[in-house]
Design an enzyme around this catalytic site. Sequence first.
Site, mmCIF file in Angstrom:
data_model
loop_
_atom_site.group_PDB
_atom_site.id
_atom_site.type_symbol
_atom_site.label_atom_id
_atom_site.label_comp_id
_atom_site.label_asym_id
_atom_site.label_seq_id
_atom_site.Cartn_x
_atom_site.Cartn_y
_atom_site.Cartn_z
ATOM 1 N N GLU A 234 0.702 -1.161 -0.154
ATOM 2 C CA GLU A 234 0.069 0.047 0.019
ATOM 3 C C GLU A 234 1.007 1.387 -0.142
ATOM 4 O O GLU A 234 0.717 2.196 0.872
ATOM 5 C CB GLU A 234 -1.063 -0.178 1.240
ATOM 6 C CG GLU A 234 -1.935 -1.207 1.260
ATOM 7 C CD GLU A 234 -3.116 -1.272 2.160
ATOM 8 O OE1 GLU A 234 -2.645 -0.862 3.130
ATOM 9 O OE2 GLU A 234 -3.906 -2.030 2.085
ATOM 10 N N ASP A 313 -8.100 -9.685 4.070
ATOM 11 C CA ASP A 313 -7.794 -8.402 5.029
ATOM 12 C C ASP A 313 -8.797 -8.413 6.052
ATOM 13 O O ASP A 313 -9.746 -7.653 6.036
ATOM 14 C CB ASP A 313 -7.602 -7.164 4.131
ATOM 15 C CG ASP A 313 -7.262 -5.966 4.801
ATOM 16 O OD1 ASP A 313 -6.894 -6.219 6.022
ATOM 17 O OD2 ASP A 313 -7.492 -4.833 4.413
ATOM 18 N N GLU A 341 -12.666 -3.289 12.255
ATOM 19 C CA GLU A 341 -12.678 -2.326 10.788
ATOM 20 C C GLU A 341 -13.632 -2.780 9.963
ATOM 21 O O GLU A 341 -14.526 -2.273 9.504
ATOM 22 C CB GLU A 341 -11.426 -2.502 10.379
ATOM 23 C CG GLU A 341 -11.288 -1.858 8.874
ATOM 24 C CD GLU A 341 -10.033 -1.824 8.239
ATOM 25 O OE1 GLU A 341 -8.979 -2.376 8.734
ATOM 26 O OE2 GLU A 341 -9.918 -1.457 6.889
#
Length: 607
Positions: A234, A313, A341
């Site tokens: 990322e 993820d 998340e």
Amino acid sequence: MWQERKTWLTRLPLPVPETLKTPLEAAEFEIGQAGVRAAFTVEKDGGESYEILPVDGGYRITGGETGILFGAYALIRGLTTGCVPAGRQKPFYPLRMLNGWDNMDGTVERGYAGRSMWFEGGRFDYEPARVRQLGRMLASCGVNVLCVNNVNVHQPAQHLTDTLLPDLARFAALLRPFGVRLMICIDFSLPMQEGLPTADPLDEQVQAWWKERAKKIWAAVPDLAGFLVKADSEHRPGPNTYGRTHAEGANMLARAVAPFGGVLIWRAFVYNCMQDWRDTKTDRPRAAYDLYKPLDGQFDGNVIVQVKYGPFDFQVREPVSPLLLGMEKTNLALELQLAQEYTGHQIDLFAMPPLWREIFDGMGKERAKAVAAVSNLGRDENWTGHPFAALNLYAFGRFGWEPDIAPETVIREWVRLSYDLAPAQEDALTELLLSSRDAYEQYTANLGLCWMVRPESHYGPSPYGYEFDRWGTYNRADRNGVGIDRTDAGTGYVSQYPEALKKLYENPETCPDKLLLFFHRLPYDFRMKDGRTLIQRLYDDHFQGCARAESMKGVLESLPLPDADKREILERIDGQIKNAREWRDITNTFFHRLSGAADEKGRKIYE
Ligand code: GCW
């Protein structure tokens, strides 16, 4: 000024002096409200292990300097739950780390419990009393390392290795008495930010620079556990820029920290985050294995490769990462995420032990040498946003010691340590928490269909939110069907698994329902094992999951919890119900529009 908020073991009196360095031989302390007496014997070199023996009028805890602390908490827990551990105890994983994704400006990446508890305005900023309380919490469940800064290292966190060292040392000193050591995240390109022309790991100047820097850091914090690195992921800098492998990058840093007993933790969360959605050949779940498996055996002894539990993820449901099964010659850490998340932002209830049970069983506990979890802590008065989210932190520490622990055992333990409930109420809350992941999965991500979530925030439904984006997270739903074929006829991902698992997953008849659309692309009229069609199952789960969320409210209302907890819990369940209804209606309408299929039970699906 922060007011102490009661939470699990912090409700109980501190069982040992604040500095473990005080000689404890023959010392006696009152433990718990029951007035049980415990004496302590410190063994030199006893480390984290301990033993609790009943003696006249109480107990004697024998253990290493940190061992007696863990033993004291185990005794409190044992007296509360009626099960004092017998025999010598030691943690299964020597390294049990909490990863703060805390930025020095005070924000927390993916934080749902307020601002950072220890950073603000570009520097350390905390209440020492609260940090000591944090130390007690971590020790009480068995966590022994805290990584203070975000893996995405933003300015000015670089200074943690330089001008902020005295502050880092002061923070470390506050947590040291609780057996908690610090770790820091570093930026791979740091030498360049400080004037070197390159960060190439094979460049001698770079190697010397890191050795020098490590010396300086360990001079300030001699028991620092090590460095944690997110590289070539990322947009973070890494060894690929110089045509070097991840093993070369990690080993260079590992050699700099080795003289001080440090470990170098290298994250395996690497994939192409600039994918074109039109490209159906690239399959994101393949990425980590394709990159790392060829490097197995090339990492130095003090490198630990940290792998997220699934190949994507931190989704609600993923198969175990094949990397955890395939890297036989490399030290591995299993990475979990307490921060909710994708699992409800600490608004929706999501107790993680059932998810972790599957992961530890699927991986085999001995495959990893360490466990890590992204923190769910923040400056909120109740620590974790939702008072019940503290359960996940507690349970993480317990899994680190006893990875075979049953979800129900650890949930019940936490409930009993945290609240005073009558047996029927304790059963009700334990059951509600135990089934909370299942309910959440039903309304957000049934049959392995993850990522139908609002981009960026990752809260709330958006079936096509990621469909035409660059993240490699597609469902490819159309009028004919949904899901991605990851068998050998498709992307071939399934071949990264050992033969037995590959066989199980590659056949839709044997593939577990909960992973069906992760591994397969199927038509809406596909017949599931229970005889229902795929589309009917999509509808049913969304209706049922939402109804389960709605029914939680009554249970929560009936519990005699402390006022502040109750207020927050009832506020949040209303948020969860609203969220679940959105998921139910938007997802059902989405699939109804695509498939044209009516709900067999005639329930309301919006046009
Ligand atoms: O899931 C993603 C998160 C990022 C995070 C990244 C990672 C710290 O959305 O916020 O960055 O994972 O694990 O590195």
